[in-house]
Design a protein around this motif. Structure first.
Motif, mmCIF file in Angstrom:
data_model
loop_
_atom_site.group_PDB
_atom_site.id
_atom_site.type_symbol
_atom_site.label_atom_id
_atom_site.label_comp_id
_atom_site.label_asym_id
_atom_site.label_seq_id
_atom_site.Cartn_x
_atom_site.Cartn_y
_atom_site.Cartn_z
ATOM 1 N N PRO A 7 0.825 -1.207 0.000
ATOM 2 C CA PRO A 7 0.000 0.000 0.000
ATOM 3 C C PRO A 7 0.861 1.259 0.000
ATOM 4 O O PRO A 7 1.992 1.261 0.494
ATOM 5 N N ALA A 8 0.318 2.326 -0.556
ATOM 6 C CA ALA A 8 1.009 3.614 -0.591
ATOM 7 C C ALA A 8 0.368 4.547 0.424
ATOM 8 O O ALA A 8 -0.812 4.410 0.759
ATOM 9 N N ILE A 9 1.132 5.511 0.909
ATOM 10 C CA ILE A 9 0.631 6.442 1.912
ATOM 11 C C ILE A 9 -0.554 7.240 1.362
ATOM 12 O O ILE A 9 -1.463 7.620 2.112
ATOM 13 N N GLU A 10 -0.597 7.465 0.055
ATOM 14 C CA GLU A 10 -1.711 8.202 -0.532
ATOM 15 C C GLU A 10 -3.031 7.446 -0.384
ATOM 16 O O GLU A 10 -4.099 8.059 -0.295
ATOM 17 N N GLU A 11 -2.961 6.108 -0.358
ATOM 18 C CA GLU A 11 -4.183 5.321 -0.168
ATOM 19 C C GLU A 11 -4.798 5.582 1.205
ATOM 20 O O GLU A 11 -6.022 5.636 1.347
ATOM 21 N N ILE A 12 -3.942 5.740 2.211
ATOM 22 C CA ILE A 12 -4.439 6.004 3.564
ATOM 23 C C ILE A 12 -5.198 7.318 3.594
ATOM 24 O O ILE A 12 -6.321 7.398 4.099
ATOM 25 N N SER A 13 -4.583 8.370 3.045
ATOM 26 C CA SER A 13 -5.244 9.677 3.038
ATOM 27 C C SER A 13 -6.559 9.629 2.277
ATOM 28 O O SER A 13 -7.561 10.224 2.699
ATOM 29 N N ALA A 14 -6.575 8.898 1.140
ATOM 30 C CA ALA A 14 -7.791 8.812 0.334
ATOM 31 C C ALA A 14 -8.907 8.121 1.101
ATOM 32 O O ALA A 14 -10.071 8.557 1.071
ATOM 33 N N ALA A 15 -8.580 7.039 1.806
ATOM 34 C CA ALA A 15 -9.607 6.316 2.563
ATOM 35 C C ALA A 15 -10.132 7.166 3.715
ATOM 36 O O ALA A 15 -11.340 7.187 3.985
ATOM 37 N N ARG A 44 1.034 11.112 8.920
ATOM 38 C CA ARG A 44 0.580 11.862 7.745
ATOM 39 C C ARG A 44 -0.531 12.852 8.108
ATOM 40 O O ARG A 44 -0.572 13.973 7.604
ATOM 41 N N LEU A 45 -1.440 12.421 8.998
ATOM 42 C CA LEU A 45 -2.590 13.246 9.347
ATOM 43 C C LEU A 45 -2.333 14.171 10.529
ATOM 44 O O LEU A 45 -3.180 15.001 10.858
ATOM 45 N N PRO A 82 -20.204 2.692 8.344
ATOM 46 C CA PRO A 82 -19.617 2.895 7.022
ATOM 47 C C PRO A 82 -18.105 2.649 7.015
ATOM 48 O O PRO A 82 -17.409 3.018 7.960
ATOM 49 N N MET A 83 -17.671 2.005 5.954
ATOM 50 C CA MET A 83 -16.272 1.626 5.790
ATOM 51 C C MET A 83 -15.763 2.217 4.481
ATOM 52 O O MET A 83 -16.418 2.116 3.448
ATOM 53 N N ALA A 84 -14.596 2.852 4.533
ATOM 54 C CA ALA A 84 -13.996 3.425 3.334
ATOM 55 C C ALA A 84 -12.845 2.553 2.860
ATOM 56 O O ALA A 84 -12.130 1.948 3.663
ATOM 57 N N MET A 85 -12.695 2.490 1.534
ATOM 58 C CA MET A 85 -11.620 1.719 0.919
ATOM 59 C C MET A 85 -10.948 2.576 -0.150
ATOM 60 O O MET A 85 -11.598 3.412 -0.794
ATOM 61 N N ALA A 86 -9.649 2.350 -0.337
ATOM 62 C CA ALA A 86 -8.912 3.029 -1.404
ATOM 63 C C ALA A 86 -7.852 2.081 -1.936
ATOM 64 O O ALA A 86 -7.332 1.232 -1.195
ATOM 65 N N ASP A 87 -7.539 2.223 -3.228
ATOM 66 C CA ASP A 87 -6.512 1.363 -3.810
ATOM 67 C C ASP A 87 -5.424 2.188 -4.478
ATOM 68 O O ASP A 87 -5.444 3.427 -4.448
ATOM 69 N N ASP A 88 -4.464 1.484 -5.082
ATOM 70 C CA ASP A 88 -3.302 2.140 -5.672
ATOM 71 C C ASP A 88 -3.617 2.854 -6.978
ATOM 72 O O ASP A 88 -2.790 3.610 -7.492
ATOM 73 N N THR A 106 -8.087 0.376 4.186
ATOM 74 C CA THR A 106 -9.443 0.532 4.701
ATOM 75 C C THR A 106 -9.466 1.373 5.975
ATOM 76 O O THR A 106 -8.494 1.410 6.738
ATOM 77 N N VAL A 107 -10.600 2.039 6.181
ATOM 78 C CA VAL A 107 -10.908 2.729 7.431
ATOM 79 C C VAL A 107 -12.297 2.263 7.848
ATOM 80 O O VAL A 107 -13.252 2.366 7.067
ATOM 81 N N LEU A 108 -12.436 1.753 9.047
ATOM 82 C CA LEU A 108 -13.697 1.133 9.460
ATOM 83 C C LEU A 108 -13.839 1.158 10.973
ATOM 84 O O LEU A 108 -12.921 1.540 11.683
ATOM 85 N N TYR A 109 -15.015 0.742 11.466
ATOM 86 C CA TYR A 109 -15.294 0.680 12.898
ATOM 87 C C TYR A 109 -15.038 2.018 13.602
ATOM 88 O O TYR A 109 -14.445 2.074 14.690
#
Length: 349
Positions: free
Chosen positions: A75-83, A117-118, A149-155, A187-190
């Motif tokens: 995973p890339a750090i940008e995926e975390i920010s996007a999620a 990052r945040l 609600p759960m957020a997901m992001a990919d490369d 992913t970001v969830l719970y």
């Protein structure tokens, strides 16, 4: 620890891989991500669980997918920010704290990168006390916390938010999306408030990871690191021997397989991302939800399920899980029968 700096990453990665029971993703990948984020943004504040305020907005962050895929597609750090941005846009709130969904491999260090990052504090806790393969296997779920609600992001830049009728449906839909995203996603969830986190999360697991990592390093020269780790966790050594063969395949977003070890008898390890069942000469000797950990016999370094190879000399140990996993609710989520094994949890004698 009250903060996580570059000097802590090696120990946390090593110890988290022990607690990850073979899963949670490659700790080296997580260490690279966290190191890059800490170099750019500085150390991360580590907050004890008991100090999280009631009104906090806690976001657990994790990678989802087969660990074998994450080795080739980290995973890339940008995926975390996007999620995170996706979930914040849906909820209409900003997080105050980042948390680990599970303590294990890459998923103990992705949250470190996210917090750096945040610019947010990271809670010294996680939602499992180990790693598990499916996202409904989360202790806060026993307290009524919803995965969505759960957020997901990919490369590739894709983002999605899933809002479902149950945690099992979140797992099903998110797993299908993860497969389409190439076998792994961030992913970001719970999401939960601070009062719920204090009640439902497993405390001090990042500190424990660092302690275990340092313990392995301390005992590396003497060759008794596996025994020292087992003693620290209140567990026991099950087996020591050589890896004979590993049958491993990626199916439905999971790394599933069986490893056979030869020593004083033959030990069979069955895994789905994480080790779930250990059988010595056909007799179960440890099972989920307790921890089954594989360590290099000489160095004590933990070996993930995707890292198991023919000829390795390994020591297998078992350690007790968080006691909430042994309740009827916990066993319904992550006991042997859930995974298709027709047996009750094996007691740790």
């Amino acid at each position: 620890m009250r903060e996580i700096g570059l000097e802590h990453l090696a120990a946390i990665a090593r110890g988290a891989a022990v607690l990850g029971t073979g899963g949670g993703g490659d700790p080296y990948i997580g260490r690279l991500m966290a190191r890059a984020a800490l170099r750019e943004h500085g150390p991360v504040e580590l907050v004890p669980l008991e100090e999280v305020p009631d009104e906090a907005m806690v976001l657990p962050v994790a990678g989802m997918g087969a660990p074998t895929v994450m080795v080739e597609k980290p995973p890339a750090i940008e995926e975390i920010s996007a999620a995170v941005e996706a979930i914040c846009g849906y909820l209409g709130r900003r997080p105050t704290h980042i948390a680990c969904a599970e303590v294990g491999g890459v998923n103990s260090l992705i949250p470190v990168a996210a917090a750096a990052r945040l610019g947010l504090p990271l809670i010294d806790a996680d939602g499992m006390g180990r790693a598990f393969p499916e996202l409904q296997m989360f202790i806060p779920a026993m307290y009524g916390v919803a995965a969505s609600p759960m957020a997901m992001a990919d490369d590739k830049g894709n983002r999605s938010v899933i809002d479902t009728v149950s945690n099992h449906w979140t797992e099903r839909l998110a797993r299908a999306a993860t497969v389409e995203m190439g076998g792994s996603a961030t992913t970001v969830l719970y999401a939960m408030d601070g009062a719920t986190a204090r009640q439902a999360m497993v405390p001090a697991t990042l500190s424990l990871s660092a302690e275990l990592g340092e313990l392995v390093a301390e005992h590396r020269a003497t060759g008794d690191a596996p025994q020292a780790v087992a003693a620290r966790l209140g567990g026991r050594v099950l087996f020591a021997g050589k890896v004979l063969d590993v049958e491993r395949r990626t199916v439905g977003g999971f790394a599933r397989g069986v490893a056979r070890l030869s020593g004083n008898g033959e030990l069979r390890l069955s895994f789905q991302n994480e080790h779930l069942l250990a059988e010595l000469d056909g007799t179960p000797v440890a099972s989920t939800p307790d921890l089954i950990c594989v360590l290099d016999t000489q160095t004590g370094d933990p070996i993930t399920t995707e890292g198991l190879r023919y000829g390795q000399r390994v020591t297998v140990l078992a350690a007790p899980c968080d006691p909430r996993w042994r309740t009827p609710e916990g066993l319904a989520l992550a006991g042997p029968r859930y995974f298709g094994y027709d047996l009750d949890p094996v007691p740790l004698a």
